[in-house]
Enzyme design. Structure first.
Site, PDB file in Angstrom:
ATOM      1  N   LYS A  24     -14.756   8.275  -3.458  1.00 11.84           N
ATOM      2  CA  LYS A  24     -16.025   8.611  -2.789  1.00 11.84           C
ATOM      3  C   LYS A  24     -16.553   9.949  -3.292  1.00 11.84           C
ATOM      4  O   LYS A  24     -17.754  10.100  -3.546  1.00 11.84           O
ATOM      5  CB  LYS A  24     -15.815   8.680  -1.265  1.00 11.84           C
ATOM      6  CG  LYS A  24     -15.443   7.331  -0.659  1.00 11.84           C
ATOM      7  CD  LYS A  24     -14.959   7.488   0.785  1.00 11.84           C
ATOM      8  CE  LYS A  24     -14.148   6.264   1.192  1.00 11.84           C
ATOM      9  NZ  LYS A  24     -13.368   6.497   2.427  1.00 11.84           N
TER      10      LYS A  24
ATOM     11  N   THR B 148      -8.627   6.611  -1.760  1.00 14.54           N
ATOM     12  CA  THR B 148      -9.978   6.061  -1.912  1.00 14.54           C
ATOM     13  C   THR B 148     -11.008   7.162  -1.664  1.00 14.54           C
ATOM     14  O   THR B 148     -12.125   7.089  -2.169  1.00 14.54           O
ATOM     15  CB  THR B 148     -10.217   4.898  -0.928  1.00 14.54           C
ATOM     16  OG1 THR B 148      -9.690   5.259   0.350  1.00 14.54           O
ATOM     17  CG2 THR B 148      -9.547   3.635  -1.413  1.00 14.54           C
TER      18      THR B 148
ATOM     19  N   LYS C  16      -8.696  13.958   4.687  1.00 16.53           N
ATOM     20  CA  LYS C  16      -7.804  12.792   4.677  1.00 16.53           C
ATOM     21  C   LYS C  16      -6.795  13.009   5.797  1.00 16.53           C
ATOM     22  O   LYS C  16      -6.774  14.089   6.404  1.00 16.53           O
ATOM     23  CB  LYS C  16      -7.087  12.676   3.335  1.00 16.53           C
ATOM     24  CG  LYS C  16      -6.436  14.002   2.862  1.00 16.53           C
ATOM     25  CD  LYS C  16      -5.756  13.879   1.503  1.00 16.53           C
ATOM     26  CE  LYS C  16      -6.698  13.960   0.344  1.00 16.53           C
ATOM     27  NZ  LYS C  16      -6.735  12.769  -0.478  1.00 16.53           N
ATOM     28  N   ARG C  17      -5.965  11.991   6.089  1.00 11.21           N
ATOM     29  CA  ARG C  17      -4.906  12.211   7.067  1.00 11.21           C
ATOM     30  C   ARG C  17      -4.080  13.431   6.660  1.00 11.21           C
ATOM     31  O   ARG C  17      -3.921  13.719   5.475  1.00 11.21           O
ATOM     32  CB  ARG C  17      -4.003  10.978   7.153  1.00 11.21           C
ATOM     33  CG  ARG C  17      -4.583   9.839   7.960  1.00 11.21           C
ATOM     34  CD  ARG C  17      -4.812  10.220   9.402  1.00 11.21           C
ATOM     35  NE  ARG C  17      -3.568  10.205  10.130  1.00 11.21           N
ATOM     36  CZ  ARG C  17      -3.259   9.311  11.066  1.00 11.21           C
ATOM     37  NH1 ARG C  17      -4.119   8.378  11.404  1.00 11.21           N
ATOM     38  NH2 ARG C  17      -2.105   9.347  11.685  1.00 11.21           N
TER      39      ARG C  17
ATOM     40  N   HIS D 269       0.802  -1.229   0.000  1.00 11.90           N
ATOM     41  CA  HIS D 269       0.000   0.000   0.000  1.00 11.90           C
ATOM     42  C   HIS D 269       0.829   1.271   0.000  1.00 11.90           C
ATOM     43  O   HIS D 269       0.267   2.361   0.074  1.00 11.90           O
ATOM     44  CB  HIS D 269      -0.907   0.049   1.232  1.00 11.90           C
ATOM     45  CG  HIS D 269      -1.979  -0.986   1.247  1.00 11.90           C
ATOM     46  ND1 HIS D 269      -3.253  -0.751   0.788  1.00 11.90           N
ATOM     47  CD2 HIS D 269      -1.955  -2.273   1.660  1.00 11.90           C
ATOM     48  CE1 HIS D 269      -3.983  -1.852   0.937  1.00 11.90           C
ATOM     49  NE2 HIS D 269      -3.213  -2.787   1.468  1.00 11.90           N
TER      50      HIS D 269
ATOM     51  N   LYS E 286       0.536  14.725   1.152  1.00 15.23           N
ATOM     52  CA  LYS E 286      -0.825  14.981   0.683  1.00 15.23           C
ATOM     53  C   LYS E 286      -1.038  16.474   0.400  1.00 15.23           C
ATOM     54  O   LYS E 286      -2.035  16.868  -0.197  1.00 15.23           O
ATOM     55  CB  LYS E 286      -1.842  14.465   1.689  1.00 15.23           C
ATOM     56  CG  LYS E 286      -1.792  12.929   1.838  1.00 15.23           C
ATOM     57  CD  LYS E 286      -2.761  12.456   2.919  1.00 15.23           C
ATOM     58  CE  LYS E 286      -2.621  10.977   3.260  1.00 15.23           C
ATOM     59  NZ  LYS E 286      -3.292  10.083   2.310  1.00 15.23           N
TER      60      LYS E 286
HETATM   61  C1  OX2 Z   1      -2.940   3.803   2.329  1.00 17.22           C
HETATM   62  C2  OX2 Z   1      -2.327   4.563   1.157  1.00 17.22           C
HETATM   63  O1  OX2 Z   1      -1.599   5.669   1.618  1.00 17.22           O
HETATM   64  C3  OX2 Z   1      -3.452   5.044   0.232  1.00 17.22           C
HETATM   65  O2  OX2 Z   1      -2.922   5.665  -0.911  1.00 17.22           O
HETATM   66  C4  OX2 Z   1      -4.322   3.853  -0.187  1.00 17.22           C
HETATM   67  O3  OX2 Z   1      -5.449   4.299  -0.892  1.00 17.22           O
HETATM   68  C5  OX2 Z   1      -4.784   3.065   1.028  1.00 17.22           C
HETATM   69  O4  OX2 Z   1      -3.679   2.684   1.814  1.00 17.22           O
HETATM   70  C6  OX2 Z   1      -5.536   1.806   0.646  1.00 17.22           C
HETATM   71  O5  OX2 Z   1      -4.814   1.050  -0.255  1.00 17.22           O
HETATM   72  N1  OX2 Z   1      -1.013   2.847   5.193  1.00 17.22           N
HETATM   73  N2  OX2 Z   1      -2.055   3.452   4.633  1.00 17.22           N
HETATM   74  C7  OX2 Z   1      -1.966   3.305   3.311  1.00 17.22           C
HETATM   75  O6  OX2 Z   1      -0.869   2.625   3.055  1.00 17.22           O
HETATM   76  C8  OX2 Z   1      -0.312   2.328   4.263  1.00 17.22           C
HETATM   77  C9  OX2 Z   1       0.925   1.553   4.464  1.00 17.22           C
END
Ligand code: OX2
Length: 837
Positions: free
Chosen positions: A675, A671, A563-564, A372, A569
């Site tokens: 949405k 994601t 988002k975080r 991820h 970001k």
């Molecule tokens: C997140 C990613 O930062 C994000 O881009 C992605 O959409 C989401 O995972 C689901 O795949 N922790 N959080 C993420 O990656 C990690 C490691």
């Protein structure tokens, strides 16, 4: 067969626990209040009523849940096992009502009992058992698995304290412990009878048994007990109810006081506390995790509990371990559960005496790994020291896996010492450690990224050596979101409008939204679409007023970034745009500016100083702009506190513009971007993560893209990137930076935002300066586009109409066919006792 796996024949099921007429539901609610909660109607709190309603709904899941569990255990049925350290399912009650098709009926039953469903729904504390995208993805996947009737168990950790609650105090983030369990959790069922024991620490002893077999025994220093808590995960309008099984750590109750510190009762109690600390708290990400022994314990704990659970049920059903991988497809959600690979090897080889080579084949066939992130600071490594202390046997197994693997590499690339060093599971610098992404790759038969660009970069960078070795193992599966929670539940107005025009199949076949395309040309439909958006904006405006005291103009463009909070970001790029608009207004007070409301929300990791400063920056800029009479209604800046699933739900439906502005190559997928677009927001975004695929799907004319591409950034980098140059060449950027430096937004305090300014001017690792101008120009196009209401709405409709491929149902179908080799298994309810005969 164990007693627990036998379903009693033809249970007499009480109508009060299954019936769905309004009188029955009302009676059930009153019964649960009285008999389960022990509260008379007049002495009950709202939370008591919420709990009673939750039990009433849970009762109505029970038959389906038990039938599903029973069927899924059958040896012929292959099950998906999702291993994830994080889950963010959001509140269950509304979702379960919707999936059961009981929403309206229960709403009415509750109303007739003198209560309001919305008020009861608001009582639920959501399980914040994750940080952000990764945990939410796991929850969307659980929803889609159940809806597609795919047998699945999600295993994870029952953190007593999930992600902290956020408050804003004097503009700063304050963290408050999350007490999600304090008012009771009606959705979980503890299963102490399924407890397992997990060993930690100690040493290993090798010996040869009477048959001449080499054997290793692990003598642990400590043992903890894992208690599973099960939560039902019902699919949408199907009988399948899968299980989310979360583990809590406890001390084994039978500890012997004489063994534990010679009758030292308090010492023994200390041990108990130490054990229970294991699942106390979720680690916020974006903080250096290295050396956090408790985190490694958590990872190992839940993974060991899960694998022991699987082996036990498999054997109890008469399954053979050689066929383990035919019964279970285990998905590793990032590397957090990657220790499962040596753990399965240990269980097979040491505990069940399976020969190494066979065990290794089973292991590789069982696991698949999803990556991820490519951010170097997020790639997990565990020092050999720590691993050796906590999991001495696993370290030996990892070394043996590595030895055999490097031997294969040597045969493929003879005399290439460099290659071996590059591929080794063990890194030497900056200290000897295990590269968990490499371990996950070697132990899995499939490796995927979460968006097309991310998967390509994964193959070219972080896992390049493995891609060269085994290209066939690699694939891309782009993320998706569940349209049930993220449309039907959270945007009922839009869902109803859509259903009235194209029917309701889109809820499970999101591609059907395509049928909306021709309606984009219909002025009447556009007017209806606009009224829905306005109503949603009105509702959000109300929440903003309640939570922040800020009055916003619902005719303004709602420009949203939630988002975080993270430098990559680039929330601060958004702020630079806001400051620029403000500067323009100050320079020319009569400027004809398209009114905007900038809405931010998101948590910063408690130890991530720069991210917390970005929050302070947003609130500080808001404090000035929102109060400046020269600005009036034209600009407003809002920071909505405590972003989570619950608070996110009303935001997406109300957005006009979705900010997806990460540095190209840094956001694996995203994601939230899905949405927003699904709910009809237009996106301003970089060519990063899933933005690229969203733009392709909705059409480039309906997407505002800007910024440098990945290759362009690497070129900039290699030419020696100088952020100050951009300041020198752009007077507006210069002025914006100057505003920050001057202390204008900090009551004259020039120090407050200095760390942010310094980072931007000196190294700007996320290329804000390089992308500023392009972002600004793009935002100008957005404003111009927003002025033309008819075409804006048209583009909004087309966004929704073309987002069908971003359903998590599509992602799950791809995993099912390309990775897991699993099929749907419809669950038969009637006749109950014969379904398995
Ligand atoms: C997140 C990613 O930062 C994000 O881009 C992605 O959409 C989401 O995972 C689901 O795949 N922790 N959080 C993420 O990656 C990690 C490691």
């Amino acid at each position: 067969m164990t007693a627990s796996s036998q379903i009693p024949p033809a249970i007499q099921i009480e109508d009060d626990r299954t019936g769905v007429t309004i009188p029955t539901l009302r009676r059930a609610l009153a019964d649960n209040l009285y008999y389960v909660l022990g509260k008379p109607p007049d002495g009950a709190t709202l939370n008591d009523y919420y709990l009673a309603l939750a039990y009433t709904v849970r009762d109505r899941l029970m038959q389906r849940w038990m039938a599903s569990t029973h069927t899924h255990r059958l040896p012929t049925i292959k099950q998906v096992i999702y291993l994830s350290a994080e889950y963010l399912p959001g509140p269950h009650l509304g979702n379960n009502l919707m999936n059961l098709g009981l929403y309206e009926t229960v709403q009415q039953a509750v109303a007739e009992s003198g209560l309001d469903l919305a008020t009861l729904l608001a009582c639920e504390e959501e399980p914040g058992l994750g940080n952000g995208g990764l945990g939410r993805l796991a929850a969307c996947f659980m929803d889609s698995l159940a809806t597609l009737e795919i047998p699945a168990i999600g295993y994870g950790i029952r953190y007593e304290f999930g992600i902290f609650d956020q408050e804003i105090r004097e503009g700063w983030q304050a963290e408050i412990t999350d007490k999600w369990l304090q008012s009771g959790n009606p959705w979980e069922i503890a299963r102490p009878e399924d407890a397992v024991f997990v060993k930690l620490g100690g040493h290993t002893e090798a010996s040869t048994d009477e048959t001449g077999c080499y054997q290793v025994r692990w003598i642990p220093h400590q043992t903890v007990k894992g208690i599973p808590y099960d939560t039902p995960i019902p699919g949408y309008r199907v009988n399948t109810v899968n299980t989310l099984r979360l583990w809590k750590a406890e001390a084994p109750e039978s500890f012997d006081l004489s063994v534990f510190n010679h009758g030292d009762y308090y010492g023994a109690v200390d041990q108990k506390v130490i054990s229970e600390n294991l699942t106390k708290v979720l680690y916020p990400n974006d903080e250096p995790i290295q050396g956090k022994q408790l985190r490694l314990k958590q990872q190992y704990f839940f993974v060991s509990c899960a694998l022991q659970d699987l082996i036990r049920t498999h054997l109890a059903q008469g399954g053979r371990l050689e066929r383990f991988h035919e019964k279970f497809a285990v998905q590793l959600n990032d590397t957090h559960p990657a220790i499962a690979i040596p753990e399965l090897m240990r269980l097979l080889v040491d505990d069940h005496h399976v020969p190494w080579d066979l065990a290794w084949t089973i292991t590789q066939q069982t696991f698949a790994y999803t990556n991820h992130t490519l951010l170097p600071e997020a790639l997990e490594v565990w020092s050999l020291d720590l691993l050796g202390q906590l999991l001495p046997r696993h370290l030996e197994i990892i070394m043996e896996i590595n030895r055999r693997f490097l031997e294969d590499v040597r045969l493929k690339f003879p005399d290439n010492g460099e290659k071996m060093g590059q591929l080794s599971l063990i890194a030497d610098q900056p200290f000897r450690s295990v590269r968990m992404a490499y371990l996950a790759s070697v132990g899995s038969h499939a490796i995927n990224g979460v968006a097309a660009l991310h998967s390509q970069l994964l193959q070219k960078t972080v896992l390049r050596g493995f891609y060269d070795l085994w290209p066939e193992k690699f694939l891309n599966i782009t993320n998706g979101v569940t349209p049930r929670r993220w449309m039907l539940l959270s945007n009922p107005r839009l869902a109803q409008l859509i259903t009235r025009r194209i029917g309701d199949r889109w809820i499970i076949h999101l591609q059907d939204l395509r049928d909306l395309e021709p309606l984009a040309e219909d002025p009447e439909f556009r007017a209806a679409w606009r009224s829905v958006k306005q109503a949603n904006k009105q509702a959000l405006a109300q929440r903003i007023l309640e939570r922040t005291g800020i009055q916003v103009n619902v005719e303004s463009l709602f420009d949203v970034q939630v988002k975080r909070i993270h430098e990559y970001k680039r929330q601060h790029l958004n702020v630079l745009h806001i400051i620029t608009l403000y500067n323009r207004l100050k320079q020319n007070p009569s400027l004809d500016l398209v009114p905007r409301t900038f809405i931010f929300a998101g948590k910063a990791a408690p130890g991530y100083v720069q991210a917390k400063l970005i929050i302070r920056l947003i609130t500080a800029v808001g404090e000035v702009i929102n109060r400046d009479p020269a600005v009036g209604d034209r600009l407003k800046v809002v920071f909505l506190p405590d972003y989570n699933v619950t608070n996110g739900q009303p935001i997406y439906p109300a957005a006009d513009l979705s900010e997806q502005i990460s540095t190209a190559g840094k956001e694996a997928s995203g994601t939230g971007n899905m949405k927003f677009a699904l709910n009809g927001a237009l996106t301003i975004g970089t060519l990063d993560g899933a933005n690229i695929e969203i733009r392709e799907a909705v059409g480039s004319e309906n997407f505002f893209h800007f910024g440098h591409k990945v290759e362009e950034l690497s070129q900039l980098r290699s030419q020696g990137y100088d952020p100050r140059r951009y300041c020198d060449h752009s007077p507006e950027l210069n002025r914006a930076i100057h505003r920050l430096e001057s202390g204008f937004f900090a009551q004259g305090n020039r120090d407050l935002f200095r760390p942010l300014v310094q980072s931007l001017l000196n190294d700007d690792p996320y290329f804000l300066m390089a992308d500023y101008l392009s972002y600004l120009n793009c935002q100008e196009q957005v404003s111009q586009a927003f002025l033309n209401e008819a075409t804006w709405i048209r583009r909004s409709i087309l966004n929704t109409a073309r987002m069908g491929e971003f359903s998590s149902d599509r992602s799950i179908r791809e995993y099912a066919h390309q990775v897991w080799q699993v099929q749907s298994v419809p669950i038969n309810l009637q006749p109950y006792s014969q379904s398995e005969a």
